[in-house]
Scaffold this active site. Sequence first.
Site, PDB file in Angstrom:
ATOM      1  N   HIS A  95       0.916  -1.112   0.096  1.00  0.00           N
ATOM      2  CA  HIS A  95      -0.163   0.002   0.126  1.00  0.00           C
ATOM      3  C   HIS A  95       0.841   0.962  -0.010  1.00  0.00           C
ATOM      4  O   HIS A  95       1.939   1.119   0.619  1.00  0.00           O
ATOM      5  CB  HIS A  95      -1.032   0.065   1.208  1.00  0.00           C
ATOM      6  CG  HIS A  95      -1.962   0.899   1.110  1.00  0.00           C
ATOM      7  ND1 HIS A  95      -1.688   2.356   1.499  1.00  0.00           N
ATOM      8  CD2 HIS A  95      -3.260   0.918   0.536  1.00  0.00           C
ATOM      9  CE1 HIS A  95      -2.779   2.944   1.161  1.00  0.00           C
ATOM     10  NE2 HIS A  95      -3.746   2.302   0.665  1.00  0.00           N
ATOM     11  N   GLU A 164      -3.619   1.588  -7.761  1.00  0.00           N
ATOM     12  CA  GLU A 164      -4.070   2.870  -7.016  1.00  0.00           C
ATOM     13  C   GLU A 164      -3.110   4.145  -7.448  1.00  0.00           C
ATOM     14  O   GLU A 164      -1.883   4.139  -7.205  1.00  0.00           O
ATOM     15  CB  GLU A 164      -3.668   2.547  -5.617  1.00  0.00           C
ATOM     16  CG  GLU A 164      -4.619   1.448  -5.094  1.00  0.00           C
ATOM     17  CD  GLU A 164      -4.828   1.571  -3.656  1.00  0.00           C
ATOM     18  OE1 GLU A 164      -6.207   1.727  -3.379  1.00  0.00           O
ATOM     19  OE2 GLU A 164      -4.082   1.381  -2.784  1.00  0.00           O
TER      20      GLU A 164
HETATM   21  C1  PEP Z   1      -6.782   3.231  -0.095  1.00  0.00           C
HETATM   22  O1  PEP Z   1      -6.863   3.326   1.089  1.00  0.00           O
HETATM   23  O2  PEP Z   1      -5.906   2.604  -0.618  1.00  0.00           O
HETATM   24  C2  PEP Z   1      -7.754   4.270  -0.712  1.00  0.00           C
HETATM   25  C3  PEP Z   1      -7.913   3.999  -1.881  1.00  0.00           C
HETATM   26  O3  PEP Z   1      -7.996   5.271   0.082  1.00  0.00           O
HETATM   27  P1  PEP Z   1      -9.378   6.290  -0.664  1.00  0.00           P
HETATM   28  O4  PEP Z   1     -10.331   5.439  -0.895  1.00  0.00           O
HETATM   29  O5  PEP Z   1      -9.513   7.233   0.930  1.00  0.00           O
HETATM   30  O6  PEP Z   1      -8.795   7.268  -1.701  1.00  0.00           O
END
Ligand code: PEP
Length: 248
Positions: A95, A164
Amino acid sequence: MSIYMKKPFIICNWKMNPATPREAKKITQEIARITEAKKGTVIIAPPTLFIERVRALYPWVAGQDISAHAAGAYTGQISARMLRKENVSYVIVGHSERRKYQCETDEQIAQKIKQAHGEKITPIICVGETKKATIPQAWNKIKKQLDILIPSLVRGGNYIFAYEPVWAIGGNKEVDPKYATDIIYRIKLYVRTQTQEVSPVIYGGSVNCENIDSLLYYKNTIDGFLVGSASVRPKEIKNIIKKIYGSY
Ligand code: PEP
């Protein structure tokens, strides 16, 4: 991929929330009430201290991280085996918040993937560019991450990639679904070429009630969502899950 892994995947990353076990219980109960295994896999990733409580109420639980080591003198860390013994079937690795605050490298994340596979835990492997960029620039960064991570994947094992874009994490950042889908398509193709296996790839970054419809337009490519901030707001996460269920 085993049958208990059904698309769409919705990962609720609670991060360091909620503040109390009572709230954790309440959110878990709310999520448990509306999830249906045949419609997809909703996985709750609570803080480690709440795992046992959440697991007592709900079957699909993930760790937010594991150690790159099997055992030993690593104060504060938890091993893949410990998660397995708590009947936890998934773990988030790589992450961006761990990469940033704990300075985790792709090499360490590759070790974590191996630890997870060793205990038959499905790693949810986060990749993504840190700064807003063009698609070729972003892909260049992600491909470098994948080149280090892919060799640690076990043939025939379960794994999920989470794309992400780090700059889009935070709950209310602007997301371009077409951009995200283009990168996800590239990740899928690359993983397939390198491993001859098909991996689900999900999207994470400010998924909320307002933008979920526009992301769902690309459901043929996006296999699910990693929801952070919105996943500890019971009403909102329930609406997001309902919309996703209604769409796949
Ligand atoms: C995450 O914690 O990986 C995330 C995508 O957070 P958020 O949805 O708050 O952007």
